[in-house]
Enzyme design. Structure first.
Site, PDB file in Angstrom:
ATOM      1  N   LYS A  13      56.592  15.163  55.384  1.00 50.56           N
ATOM      2  CA  LYS A  13      57.513  14.071  55.013  1.00 50.56           C
ATOM      3  C   LYS A  13      58.964  14.441  55.306  1.00 50.56           C
ATOM      4  O   LYS A  13      59.706  13.657  55.865  1.00 50.56           O
ATOM      5  CB  LYS A  13      57.438  13.761  53.502  1.00 50.56           C
ATOM      6  N   ARG A 123      56.067  27.956  54.964  1.00 47.71           N
ATOM      7  CA  ARG A 123      57.325  27.197  55.033  1.00 47.71           C
ATOM      8  C   ARG A 123      58.490  28.020  54.498  1.00 47.71           C
ATOM      9  O   ARG A 123      58.380  28.716  53.498  1.00 47.71           O
ATOM     10  CB  ARG A 123      57.174  25.915  54.212  1.00 47.71           C
ATOM     11  N   ARG A 156      60.445  28.335  48.971  1.00 53.79           N
ATOM     12  CA  ARG A 156      60.555  27.568  47.730  1.00 53.79           C
ATOM     13  C   ARG A 156      59.657  28.177  46.675  1.00 53.79           C
ATOM     14  O   ARG A 156      58.537  28.567  46.965  1.00 53.79           O
ATOM     15  CB  ARG A 156      60.140  26.109  47.987  1.00 53.79           C
TER      16      ARG A 156
END
Ligand code: AMP
Length: 219
Positions: A13, A123, A156
């Site tokens: 997204k 990521r 993250r």
């Protein structure tokens, strides 16, 4: 034109929203990014949200809706907004309408579980800009640092394995009903469903065609 982009964590997204904003001049509202900025700045909202986000659960609707309302009031733009990660509950979808932000189209990036796990675990992000990299599929030019600023990239907190399952569960239980809410509402909202498993450029081309089509239809 307001466009919602929905999909499980790791469906792409954020990456696709960035591509669409560059191509069409939309503004990008990523509620996850706004929340991470609030955590970093240690605002009242950030302090409330931090532990919830780390655990992989959703931040309470009231806080998120207020945050979106403030964001919209701060800078309104006729070209429209890509809503990335909002609405994430049916209550948020209803609140969006109360804020006169009815969506004009919905993009659904349906993505298989194994792809999600691979993407999330590799990521890395640049915290200030929200730029997204992947150790394998989209590495930075120099290992560990952002291409534009040279600042360090981070993982993250919620991309760690213990949070990922919780985020997937939250998606299934709280966010998938939003898709049914729109399809059952009789609004005939234009919907594009495609697999988010493909290469970013190929997915981006399909999304761009969809938006061109919407623009032509509304011209
Ligand atoms: P994201 O960057 O979209 O994956 O969001 C990261 C985290 O921020 C989520 O796992 C939630 O804890 C929180 N969050 C982002 N958007 C929302 C939202 N619309 N409603 C509730 N929590 C959200």
């Amino acid at each position: 034109m307001n466009i919602i982009i929905m999909g499980p964590p790791g469906s792409g997204k954020g990456t696709q929203s960035q591509l669409l904003c560059e191509k069409f001049g939309f503004r990008h509202l990523s509620t996850g990014e706004v929340l991470r900025a609030a955590v970093k700045a240690q605002t009242e909202l950030g302090n409330k949200a931090q532990a919830i986000m780390q655990s992989g659960a959703l931040v309470p609707d009231g806080l998120v809706v207020q945050m979106v309302s403030d964001w919209m009031a701060a800078d309104s733009d006729a070209k429209g907004v890509i809503f990335d990660g909002f609405p994430r509950t049916v209550l948020q979808a209803k609140a969006m309408e109360n804020l006169a932000l009815s969506p004009d189209a919905l993009i659904h990036l349906d993505t298989p579980h194994d792809v999600i796990i691979k993407r999330l675990s590799g990521r890395r992000i640049h915290l200030d800009s929200g730029r997204i990299y992947h150790l394998e599929y989209n590495p930075p030019a120099r290992e560990g640092v952002d291409d534009v600023t040279g600042e360090p990239l981070v993982q993250r907190e919620d991309d760690r394995p213990e949070s990922i399952e919780k985020r997937l569960q939250a998606y299934q239980e709280q966010t998938e009903p939003v898709l049914h809410y729109y399809s059952a509402s009789g609004r005939h909202l234009p919907l594009l469903t495609l697999t988010g498993a493909g290469a970013a450029d190929a997915v981006g081309d399909q999304l761009a065609d969809f938006i061109h089509g919407l623009r032509q239809a509304s011209a």
